[in-house]
Design a protein around this motif. Structure first.
Motif, short mmCIF file in Angstrom:
data_model
loop_
_atom_site.label_atom_id
_atom_site.label_comp_id
_atom_site.label_asym_id
_atom_site.label_seq_id
_atom_site.Cartn_x
_atom_site.Cartn_y
_atom_site.Cartn_z
N GLY A 100 51.01 49.04 138.89
CA GLY A 100 50.94 49.74 137.69
C GLY A 100 52.54 49.11 137.77
O GLY A 100 51.59 50.22 136.09
N ALA A 101 52.92 48.39 137.39
CA ALA A 101 54.32 48.20 136.98
C ALA A 101 54.14 47.02 137.35
O ALA A 101 53.58 46.06 138.15
N GLU A 102 55.12 46.26 136.21
CA GLU A 102 54.86 44.62 135.54
C GLU A 102 55.78 44.41 135.07
O GLU A 102 57.12 45.63 135.34
N ILE A 103 57.08 43.20 135.70
CA ILE A 103 57.85 42.36 136.33
C ILE A 103 58.15 42.53 133.79
O ILE A 103 58.24 41.57 132.63
N ALA A 104 59.22 43.44 133.64
CA ALA A 104 59.63 42.90 131.87
C ALA A 104 60.61 42.06 131.84
O ALA A 104 60.28 40.85 130.75
N ALA A 105 61.41 41.73 132.92
CA ALA A 105 63.03 40.59 133.27
C ALA A 105 63.23 40.43 134.43
O ALA A 105 63.34 41.70 135.29
N VAL A 106 63.99 39.76 134.27
CA VAL A 106 64.40 39.46 135.86
C VAL A 106 66.36 38.81 135.22
O VAL A 106 66.82 38.11 135.11
N ILE A 160 64.40 31.42 142.66
CA ILE A 160 64.20 31.74 142.92
C ILE A 160 62.89 32.29 143.98
O ILE A 160 61.45 32.00 143.34
N ASN A 161 62.52 31.68 145.42
CA ASN A 161 61.19 31.95 145.73
C ASN A 161 59.96 32.33 146.18
O ASN A 161 58.91 32.38 146.03
N CYS A 162 60.84 33.77 146.22
CA CYS A 162 59.45 34.98 146.04
C CYS A 162 59.60 36.02 145.68
O CYS A 162 61.37 36.43 146.26
N LEU A 163 59.66 37.26 144.98
CA LEU A 163 59.80 38.00 144.38
C LEU A 163 59.79 39.15 145.66
O LEU A 163 58.66 38.81 145.44
N PRO A 164 59.96 39.84 145.29
CA PRO A 164 60.23 41.83 146.29
C PRO A 164 58.28 41.55 145.99
O PRO A 164 58.11 41.59 143.87
N GLU A 165 57.55 42.28 146.12
CA GLU A 165 56.52 42.84 145.48
C GLU A 165 56.97 43.92 144.41
O GLU A 165 57.21 44.83 145.11
N ILE A 166 56.04 43.72 143.80
CA ILE A 166 55.97 44.77 142.23
C ILE A 166 55.13 45.70 142.59
O ILE A 166 53.36 46.14 143.13
N PRO A 167 55.78 46.73 142.77
CA PRO A 167 54.66 47.79 143.22
C PRO A 167 53.84 48.44 141.91
O PRO A 167 54.04 47.87 141.02
#
Lengths: 145, 145
Positions: free
Chosen positions: B129-135, B120-127
């Motif tokens: 105030g949010a963070e990635i919990a898991a993909v 996965i080269n580039c994940l969509p931009e995260i809004p």
DNA sequence: TTAACTGCAAAGGGTTTGCAAGCAC
DNA sequence: GTGCTTGCAAACCCTTTGCAGTTAA
């Protein structure tokens, strides 16, 4: 209405065509639900419960069982996509193309992630005799603490 | 046993350490389930039902409710990962790192997909105030017709 | 001893289904 | 008319929970 629906005089007309295109009888209930789903040409992510509530709020008399049956019928007709994120409930997406989703853990809400920013360079090799039915990408988000 | 477990004389010893490392009491039931899960050092994907059946087959008396409670406890302790693929049931993975899965639609089976082949080269931009919990990446496979 | 764990059975949440009544064609 | 749809309630599946008895520390 958006550009998708400009050819139609009314949302009902648009929904009717959407239904007949899927080979489904345009009953009063299905029309009401279809209008809620695709009436404005926008993509939507609903649960059976949320669509049921939306129908009630709009004044459309549709039973919960019919919402379930209708969502399933739409899926089988290929005009809706089912996504399972958390164990319990199913989400239904009016965008039937493979694309990534954001799942907001805190709210239990599903939304589209910008697909053009996700680049999967190379999928794992698929075993012989198998083919890809779909690639589900769900990016789980939580509020930053 | 594989290299992961060579330092241990027995699977039970290995499982005991796995449990205490997770801060969980090594009861008879948990030991039996832990051995089934990680006894041979391999990663495994189970459902509550499949683990329950495996325990019975092995002659371990464990109630289904305990299997559920235990799997949940293992998840909360961080030594197991829950994956929801199809609406109803949950799968539990002994590999707790984010990695892609194959889901065999015909059999309802979950297995690991080679992670090194997924880029996965580039994940969509995260809004904000949010963070990635898991993909979560699930590649749904069906038998080629 | 004491807090944690187990097991049964009952409850729970989301979804499906059986069947009689109601529509679209 | 005929067959698909609807709606209600009951059934269903997977999972969780209440509570009394058991067990690890």
């Amino acid at each position: 209405m958006t550009s998708d629906t400009t050819a139609y005089a009314t949302e009902t007309e648009f929904a009717t065509d959407w239904l007949s295109g899927a080979g489904l009888r345009p009953t009063r209930q299905r029309l009401a639900l279809a209008e809620l789903l695709i009436g404005d040409g926008q993509h939507r992510h609903v649960t059976a419960e949320s669509l049921f509530e939306a129908a009630k709020a709009k004044g459309a008399a549709v039973s919960l069982a019919t919402v379930y049956n209708t969502l399933r019928a739409f899926c089988e007709a290929g005009v809706l996509h089912e996504i399972t994120v958390d164990g319990s409930k199913s989400y239904f997406d009016t965008n039937t193309h493979d694309h990534p989703h954001f799942y907001w853990e805190d709210e239990g809400r599903l939304s589209d992630a910008p697909a053009d920013q996700l680049q999967i360079n190379c999928l794992p090799e698929i075993p012989d005799g198998a083919e890809i039915a779909a690639v589900e990408v769900v990016i789980r988000l939580r509020r930053k603490r």
